[in-house]
Design a protein around this motif. Sequence first.
Motif, PDB file in Angstrom:
ATOM      1  N   ALA A  22     -75.529  21.301 -35.809  1.00  0.00           N
ATOM      2  CA  ALA A  22     -74.055  21.691 -35.193  1.00  0.00           C
ATOM      3  C   ALA A  22     -73.094  21.911 -36.064  1.00  0.00           C
ATOM      4  CB  ALA A  22     -73.682  20.462 -34.322  1.00  0.00           C
ATOM      5  N   PHE A  23     -72.611  23.121 -35.872  1.00  0.00           N
ATOM      6  CA  PHE A  23     -71.570  23.805 -36.931  1.00  0.00           C
ATOM      7  C   PHE A  23     -70.118  23.736 -36.279  1.00  0.00           C
ATOM      8  CE2 PHE A  23     -75.749  25.347 -37.827  1.00  0.00           C
ATOM      9  CZ  PHE A  23     -75.768  25.267 -39.341  1.00  0.00           C
ATOM     10  N   ASN A  24     -69.036  23.359 -37.088  1.00  0.00           N
ATOM     11  CA  ASN A  24     -67.859  23.273 -36.582  1.00  0.00           C
ATOM     12  C   ASN A  24     -67.111  24.727 -36.568  1.00  0.00           C
ATOM     13  OD1 ASN A  24     -68.221  20.654 -36.696  1.00  0.00           O
ATOM     14  ND2 ASN A  24     -66.271  20.366 -37.569  1.00  0.00           N
ATOM     15  N   VAL A  25     -66.355  25.011 -35.338  1.00  0.00           N
ATOM     16  CA  VAL A  25     -65.823  26.342 -35.186  1.00  0.00           C
ATOM     17  C   VAL A  25     -64.297  26.061 -35.460  1.00  0.00           C
ATOM     18  CG1 VAL A  25     -65.263  28.094 -33.343  1.00  0.00           C
ATOM     19  CG2 VAL A  25     -67.809  27.102 -33.522  1.00  0.00           C
ATOM     20  N   SER A 181     -73.138   9.104 -45.762  1.00  0.00           N
ATOM     21  CA  SER A 181     -72.676  10.492 -45.958  1.00  0.00           C
ATOM     22  C   SER A 181     -71.092  10.300 -45.444  1.00  0.00           C
ATOM     23  CB  SER A 181     -73.358  11.547 -44.802  1.00  0.00           C
ATOM     24  OG  SER A 181     -73.115  11.006 -43.406  1.00  0.00           O
ATOM     25  N   SER A 182     -70.414  11.131 -45.879  1.00  0.00           N
ATOM     26  CA  SER A 182     -68.987  11.292 -45.567  1.00  0.00           C
ATOM     27  C   SER A 182     -68.602  12.523 -45.140  1.00  0.00           C
ATOM     28  CB  SER A 182     -68.075  10.885 -46.781  1.00  0.00           C
ATOM     29  OG  SER A 182     -66.779  10.983 -46.559  1.00  0.00           O
ATOM     30  N   HIS A 183     -67.473  12.751 -44.289  1.00  0.00           N
ATOM     31  CA  HIS A 183     -66.697  13.973 -43.986  1.00  0.00           C
ATOM     32  C   HIS A 183     -66.157  14.580 -45.120  1.00  0.00           C
ATOM     33  CE1 HIS A 183     -67.068  11.795 -39.919  1.00  0.00           C
ATOM     34  NE2 HIS A 183     -67.340  13.205 -39.517  1.00  0.00           N
ATOM     35  N   ALA A 184     -66.015  15.908 -45.065  1.00  0.00           N
ATOM     36  CA  ALA A 184     -65.218  16.532 -45.991  1.00  0.00           C
ATOM     37  C   ALA A 184     -65.629  16.538 -47.693  1.00  0.00           C
ATOM     38  CB  ALA A 184     -63.670  16.279 -46.084  1.00  0.00           C
ATOM     39  N   MET A 185     -66.939  16.597 -47.608  1.00  0.00           N
ATOM     40  CA  MET A 185     -67.239  16.634 -49.149  1.00  0.00           C
ATOM     41  C   MET A 185     -67.592  17.958 -49.522  1.00  0.00           C
ATOM     42  SD  MET A 185     -70.149  13.371 -49.261  1.00  0.00           S
ATOM     43  CE  MET A 185     -70.647  13.859 -50.988  1.00  0.00           C
ATOM     44  N   VAL A 206     -81.782   6.119 -28.521  1.00  0.00           N
ATOM     45  CA  VAL A 206     -81.219   7.655 -28.234  1.00  0.00           C
ATOM     46  C   VAL A 206     -81.212   8.510 -29.430  1.00  0.00           C
ATOM     47  CG1 VAL A 206     -79.590   6.748 -26.369  1.00  0.00           C
ATOM     48  CG2 VAL A 206     -78.979   6.601 -28.845  1.00  0.00           C
ATOM     49  N   PRO A 207     -80.832   9.734 -29.466  1.00  0.00           N
ATOM     50  CA  PRO A 207     -81.198  10.479 -30.798  1.00  0.00           C
ATOM     51  C   PRO A 207     -79.760   9.888 -31.737  1.00  0.00           C
ATOM     52  CG  PRO A 207     -81.402  11.896 -28.827  1.00  0.00           C
ATOM     53  CD  PRO A 207     -81.151  10.409 -28.267  1.00  0.00           C
ATOM     54  N   LEU A 208     -80.256  10.029 -32.923  1.00  0.00           N
ATOM     55  CA  LEU A 208     -79.192   9.817 -34.264  1.00  0.00           C
ATOM     56  C   LEU A 208     -78.629  10.833 -34.514  1.00  0.00           C
ATOM     57  CD1 LEU A 208     -81.276   6.956 -35.948  1.00  0.00           C
ATOM     58  CD2 LEU A 208     -79.559   6.566 -34.219  1.00  0.00           C
ATOM     59  N   VAL A 209     -77.299  10.852 -34.840  1.00  0.00           N
ATOM     60  CA  VAL A 209     -76.453  11.979 -35.409  1.00  0.00           C
ATOM     61  C   VAL A 209     -76.052  11.675 -36.529  1.00  0.00           C
ATOM     62  CG1 VAL A 209     -74.447  13.367 -34.882  1.00  0.00           C
ATOM     63  CG2 VAL A 209     -75.937  12.349 -32.946  1.00  0.00           C
ATOM     64  N   LEU A 210     -76.063  12.707 -37.646  1.00  0.00           N
ATOM     65  CA  LEU A 210     -75.598  12.611 -39.019  1.00  0.00           C
ATOM     66  C   LEU A 210     -74.250  13.436 -39.163  1.00  0.00           C
ATOM     67  CD1 LEU A 210     -75.964  11.587 -41.986  1.00  0.00           C
ATOM     68  CD2 LEU A 210     -77.200  13.692 -42.435  1.00  0.00           C
ATOM     69  N   HIS A 211     -73.214  12.862 -39.520  1.00  0.00           N
ATOM     70  CA  HIS A 211     -71.900  13.379 -39.580  1.00  0.00           C
ATOM     71  C   HIS A 211     -71.688  13.658 -41.114  1.00  0.00           C
ATOM     72  CE1 HIS A 211     -69.789  13.325 -35.540  1.00  0.00           C
ATOM     73  NE2 HIS A 211     -70.725  12.927 -35.317  1.00  0.00           N
ATOM     74  N   GLY A 212     -71.209  14.206 -41.706  1.00  0.00           N
ATOM     75  CA  GLY A 212     -70.653  14.728 -42.941  1.00  0.00           C
ATOM     76  C   GLY A 212     -71.910  15.169 -43.642  1.00  0.00           C
ATOM     77  N   SER A 213     -72.688  16.305 -43.279  1.00  0.00           N
ATOM     78  CA  SER A 213     -73.905  16.670 -43.825  1.00  0.00           C
ATOM     79  C   SER A 213     -73.675  17.768 -44.596  1.00  0.00           C
ATOM     80  CB  SER A 213     -74.910  17.431 -42.618  1.00  0.00           C
ATOM     81  OG  SER A 213     -75.163  16.356 -41.530  1.00  0.00           O
ATOM     82  N   SER A 214     -72.394  18.259 -44.846  1.00  0.00           N
ATOM     83  CA  SER A 214     -71.985  19.175 -45.781  1.00  0.00           C
ATOM     84  C   SER A 214     -72.288  18.691 -47.076  1.00  0.00           C
ATOM     85  CB  SER A 214     -70.686  19.812 -45.737  1.00  0.00           C
ATOM     86  OG  SER A 214     -70.367  20.500 -44.514  1.00  0.00           O
ATOM     87  N   GLY A 215     -72.098  17.336 -47.327  1.00  0.00           N
ATOM     88  CA  GLY A 215     -72.417  16.817 -48.755  1.00  0.00           C
ATOM     89  C   GLY A 215     -73.478  15.919 -48.918  1.00  0.00           C
ATOM     90  N   VAL A 234     -72.416  19.945 -39.377  1.00  0.00           N
ATOM     91  CA  VAL A 234     -71.883  20.696 -40.632  1.00  0.00           C
ATOM     92  C   VAL A 234     -70.680  21.303 -40.158  1.00  0.00           C
ATOM     93  CG1 VAL A 234     -72.519  22.584 -42.323  1.00  0.00           C
ATOM     94  CG2 VAL A 234     -74.417  21.041 -41.306  1.00  0.00           C
ATOM     95  N   GLY A 235     -69.746  21.142 -41.497  1.00  0.00           N
ATOM     96  CA  GLY A 235     -68.441  21.630 -41.170  1.00  0.00           C
ATOM     97  C   GLY A 235     -67.917  22.300 -42.599  1.00  0.00           C
ATOM     98  N   THR A 236     -67.624  21.166 -43.437  1.00  0.00           N
ATOM     99  CA  THR A 236     -66.950  21.630 -44.731  1.00  0.00           C
ATOM    100  C   THR A 236     -67.651  22.853 -45.349  1.00  0.00           C
ATOM    101  OG1 THR A 236     -65.912  19.627 -44.865  1.00  0.00           O
ATOM    102  CG2 THR A 236     -66.110  20.883 -46.871  1.00  0.00           C
ATOM    103  N   ALA A 237     -69.010  22.780 -45.356  1.00  0.00           N
ATOM    104  CA  ALA A 237     -69.892  23.813 -46.290  1.00  0.00           C
ATOM    105  C   ALA A 237     -69.397  25.202 -45.740  1.00  0.00           C
ATOM    106  CB  ALA A 237     -71.495  23.611 -46.110  1.00  0.00           C
ATOM    107  N   LEU A 238     -69.178  25.404 -44.326  1.00  0.00           N
ATOM    108  CA  LEU A 238     -68.641  26.651 -43.982  1.00  0.00           C
ATOM    109  C   LEU A 238     -67.305  26.927 -44.411  1.00  0.00           C
ATOM    110  CD1 LEU A 238     -71.077  25.904 -41.904  1.00  0.00           C
ATOM    111  CD2 LEU A 238     -69.774  27.169 -40.076  1.00  0.00           C
ATOM    112  N   ASN A 239     -66.465  26.041 -44.510  1.00  0.00           N
ATOM    113  CA  ASN A 239     -65.058  26.270 -44.924  1.00  0.00           C
ATOM    114  C   ASN A 239     -65.045  26.711 -46.562  1.00  0.00           C
ATOM    115  OD1 ASN A 239     -64.186  25.740 -42.545  1.00  0.00           O
ATOM    116  ND2 ASN A 239     -63.818  23.591 -42.804  1.00  0.00           N
ATOM    117  N   SER A 240     -65.805  25.929 -46.952  1.00  0.00           N
ATOM    118  CA  SER A 240     -65.889  26.356 -48.615  1.00  0.00           C
ATOM    119  C   SER A 240     -66.507  27.947 -48.758  1.00  0.00           C
ATOM    120  CB  SER A 240     -66.803  25.171 -49.217  1.00  0.00           C
ATOM    121  OG  SER A 240     -66.392  23.894 -49.187  1.00  0.00           O
TER     122      SER A 240
END
Length: 283
Positions: A22-25, A181-185, A206-215, A234-240
């Motif tokens: 899942a990628f942040n828009v 993991s951590s957000h914004a890495m 239920v399914p498990l979710v990994l936040h902060g996967s960019s790092g 995944v979010g920060t990796a796109l912004n980088s």
Amino acid sequence: MPLVSTGELVTAAAAAGHGVAAFNVITLEHAEAIAAGAERAGVPAILQISENAVAFHGGRLGPVAAAATAVARAASVPLSLHLDHVESADLLRAAPVAGFSSVMFDASKLPYAENLKATAEAVRWGHDHGVWVEAELGAVGGKDGGAPPDAHAPGVRTDPAEAVVFVAETGVDALAVAIGSSHAMTARTATLDHALIADLRAAVPVPLVLHGSSGVPDDEIRRAIAAGMVKINVGTALNSAYTAAVRDHLTSRPAVVDPRKYLAPAREAMTGTVAGFLRVVGA
């Protein structure tokens, strides 16, 4: 291709033993890059818009959701639309009207009992309106410029015993967990607790979710999926990638004023980043 539901994509990935990313828009270019990267990799993906992104767009969910929806419908691979890190009850209730099949309701900043109560209420409302609901238990941290939490501090990592009760009493469809993991890495140096992932996978249905996967490095992501993670955010990796491409273009061409000249390479950089993550996650 018609939009598919996030629940459908996550369920299919879990059944197949792989992940779904899942990628942040934030901008239209983000949405276009996610769709193009998914087509390049030949696998489905989730376009997610956070409450922070909605705030960036003046607090108006409709326009950015409509743009992402149009991009997703024009893609040749299955894509879904997800509303991420929602704390506002009003925004939660706007989700199905704006075309979202799923919401991540985030009460993780609250004490455990209050998180459980607020999440249960959100899930009841969501299910009454056909919305698949993800929640968070533990402290992933790193959002809004905050420092990542001490991974060894009490209450930071998700406790499997608490997760059992939380999932049973809230009725959530997926659970975001704190496993290292951590957000914004901006560097991919995170080390995950794979034993804890396995314990959580065994503990909750239920399914498990990994936040902060960019790092998180590729091999760590692969191991995490093998241990039981499904939805990989995944979010920060796109912004980088976006920012580096814009910076490079304008540094070498300081006279450029047409944004298309630097947004095109920025979009292409994000497309490559999306395809790279999808080849790791969705293989």
